[in-house]
Design a protein around this motif. Structure first.
Motif, short mmCIF file in Angstrom:
data_model
loop_
_atom_site.label_atom_id
_atom_site.label_comp_id
_atom_site.label_asym_id
_atom_site.label_seq_id
_atom_site.Cartn_x
_atom_site.Cartn_y
_atom_site.Cartn_z
N VAL A 240 0.76 10.01 18.62
CA VAL A 240 -0.34 9.05 18.75
C VAL A 240 -1.57 9.79 19.28
N VAL A 241 -2.62 9.82 18.46
CA VAL A 241 -3.84 10.57 18.79
C VAL A 241 -4.93 9.60 19.25
N PRO A 242 -5.46 9.76 20.47
CA PRO A 242 -6.59 8.93 20.90
C PRO A 242 -7.84 9.31 20.11
N PHE A 243 -8.40 8.36 19.39
CA PHE A 243 -9.43 8.67 18.39
C PHE A 243 -10.75 7.97 18.67
N THR A 244 -10.82 7.22 19.78
CA THR A 244 -12.01 6.40 20.04
C THR A 244 -13.28 7.22 20.14
N GLU A 245 -13.26 8.26 20.93
CA GLU A 245 -14.48 9.03 21.18
C GLU A 245 -15.00 9.69 19.90
N ILE A 246 -14.09 10.16 19.06
CA ILE A 246 -14.51 10.78 17.81
C ILE A 246 -15.15 9.74 16.90
N GLN A 247 -14.56 8.57 16.81
CA GLN A 247 -15.13 7.53 15.95
C GLN A 247 -16.48 7.05 16.47
N GLN A 248 -16.61 6.94 17.79
CA GLN A 248 -17.90 6.53 18.35
C GLN A 248 -18.98 7.57 18.06
N LYS A 249 -18.61 8.83 18.14
CA LYS A 249 -19.56 9.92 17.86
C LYS A 249 -19.97 9.92 16.40
N ILE A 250 -19.02 9.69 15.51
CA ILE A 250 -19.34 9.60 14.09
C ILE A 250 -20.30 8.45 13.83
N ALA A 251 -20.03 7.30 14.45
CA ALA A 251 -20.90 6.12 14.26
C ALA A 251 -22.31 6.38 14.76
N GLU A 253 -23.79 9.58 15.15
CA GLU A 253 -24.45 10.78 14.66
C GLU A 253 -24.47 10.93 13.13
N MET A 254 -23.58 10.26 12.44
CA MET A 254 -23.47 10.46 11.00
C MET A 254 -24.14 9.33 10.22
N PRO A 255 -24.67 9.60 9.02
CA PRO A 255 -25.21 8.52 8.18
C PRO A 255 -24.12 7.49 7.88
N GLU A 256 -24.50 6.22 7.91
CA GLU A 256 -23.49 5.17 7.76
C GLU A 256 -22.68 5.32 6.47
N GLY A 257 -23.35 5.64 5.37
CA GLY A 257 -22.64 5.74 4.11
C GLY A 257 -21.57 6.81 4.09
N TYR A 258 -21.74 7.84 4.94
CA TYR A 258 -20.79 8.94 4.98
C TYR A 258 -19.83 8.85 6.17
N SER A 259 -19.96 7.81 6.99
CA SER A 259 -19.13 7.73 8.19
C SER A 259 -17.64 7.65 7.86
N MET A 260 -17.30 6.91 6.81
CA MET A 260 -15.88 6.81 6.43
C MET A 260 -15.36 8.16 5.95
N THR A 261 -16.15 8.86 5.15
CA THR A 261 -15.72 10.17 4.65
C THR A 261 -15.54 11.15 5.80
N ILE A 262 -16.49 11.18 6.72
CA ILE A 262 -16.40 12.09 7.87
C ILE A 262 -15.21 11.73 8.75
N THR A 263 -14.96 10.42 8.92
CA THR A 263 -13.81 9.98 9.72
C THR A 263 -12.52 10.50 9.12
#
Length: 402
Positions: A240-251, A253-263
């Motif tokens: 089980v990997v805690p992923f909250t901080e990475i997802q918040q950072k993606i949201a 810093e990354m363009p919305e259209g690419y956020s899913m791809t980067i995630t």
């Protein structure tokens, strides 16, 4: 009289040539482990077959467990009796009565012991007549019987089998290596895990958990899915990997259209790192081509660009209804549809790119350093182990795994 053993027939495993012995040994070990709750059972291996000697254990309970073990093509209840007319009659009646709802039957007798006084052509009507005399509304059908009862008179004893049950097929789990399953709480990834195990693969799993956006019930759903999968294979460790901080950072810093791809690329990077530490040689996903925005050919190419690991995608050519059919068969569907969202669904952008490019994804990622975030997520990862539908224990410190 009751059934005293179960006859196991091989499928694809029988074609393994010089490697067949190692496959048989693995199947035998898997059966022994799966049947540990039935300590009287013994596994006997002969040249072309395998037998579960019941030694008084419930034959139907043991049969249900054996039917979930990969590497078995079909199974039959069987009984070994003395070479006497009365014993044979009792055994064939037992075999017919066990085939619930059967109204027609056929006796197929074979006498390899030529000293036995009753020839094969006389055994068929003799034993069939005994069934007819002791049942009602039953007839013989030599072409399309509800149940075929096979009688073999050998030198040591007589053996009676009836009603073939389909096995799980595939190859014994543990014969073709290990893979790390990217396990979400949805319908697809547990089915992908099941089908990968069917090819003889031992599984570990990785799950990305994003509290408080995803709840403990969401995580428990994943653990329940892994428990169910463990009924078909060996023990499964869920990391089980805690992923909250990475997802918040993606949201942020990354363009919305690419956020899913980067995630998904970050998930792939973490999965590769974990697989490398665990000595696992491949990743398994529940991707089905064209099903959602992250599973277009372009998306899969952009996401795949961050890893050199082989990725097993057993669902890639299946449609949703086919996947659901398998999930119902393996009893994961009811768990998967519980209304608790995972991190993939919580952070889905309104308009995700369906045709992202590797070049753009690399460009956007290059502007932000995720390396420390990835290392921190791995350091805080913990592991839960499941076996035979039960939770064994939890390892709270990731470093203990290595």
């Amino acid at each position: 009289m009751n059934f005293d053993h179960i006859l196991i027939r091989y499928g694809e495993m029988a074609l393994k040539g010089k490697n067949r012995r190692s496959f048989e040994q693995k199947l035998q070990r898997n059966l022994i482990r799966k049947l540990k709750a039935y300590p009287a059972t013994k596994i006997k291996k002969t040249k072309d077959r395998m037998y579960v000697l019941l030694n008084g254990e419930d034959p139907h309970e043991v049969m249900e467990i054996c039917r979930k073990v990969f590497g078995i093509h079909s199974l039959s209840f069987a009984v070994k009796v003395e070479k006497s007319e009365e014993q044979l009659k009792e055994a064939v009646l037992l075999a017919f009565n066990d085939a619930k709802g059967a109204r027609t039957f056929k006796i197929s007798a074979k006498r390899s012991d030529k000293e036995f006084p009753i020839p094969s052509q006389e055994l068929n009507p003799l034993l069939g007549g005994h069934i007819l005399q002791n049942t009602e509304g039953v007839t013989v059908d030599v072409h399309h019987p509800d149940v075929e009862i096979k009688v073999e008179v050998r030198n040591d004893a007589a053996y009676i089998t009836a009603q073939d049950y389909p096995g799980a097929g595939g190859l014994p789990v543990g014969t073709t290596g290990q893979s790390l399953l990217m396990l979400s709480g949805g319908i697809d990834s547990p089915v992908a895990g099941y089908l990968t195990m069917k090819r003889g693969v031992d599984l570990e799993a990785i799950h990305f958990h994003s509290p408080p956006y995803t709840s403990e019930r969401s995580k428990q759903k994943v653990i329940d899915l892994a428990e169910q999968l463990s009924n078909y294979g060996n023990s499964i460790k869920v990391h089980v990997v805690p992923f909250t901080e990475i997802q918040q950072k993606i949201a942020r810093e990354m363009p919305e259209g690419y956020s899913m791809t980067i995630t998904r690329r970050m998930m792939m990077r973490l999965s590769e790192k974990l697989a490398d530490q665990r000595g696992i040689l491949s990743l398994t996903t529940g991707e089905s081509l064209g099903q959602v925005a992250s599973q277009t050919m372009e998306s899969m190419s952009a996401i795949n660009d961050v890893t050199n690991y082989p990725i097993i995608r057993p669902l890639v050519a299946m449609d949703k209804l086919e996947i659901i059919d398998v999930s119902r068969k393996i009893d994961t569907y009811g768990i998967s549809i519980r209304p608790y969202e995972d991190c993939c669904t919580v952070f889905v952008p309104k308009a995700p790119k369906t045709k992202p490019t590797k070049e753009n994804a690399n460009y956007y990622e290059s502007s932000v350093d995720f390396s420390q975030d990835l290392d921190k997520a791995l350091a805080e990862t913990y592991t839960i182990e499941l076996q035979d539908g039960k939770r064994l224990h939890q390892e709270d410190e990731f470093k203990d795994l290595f």
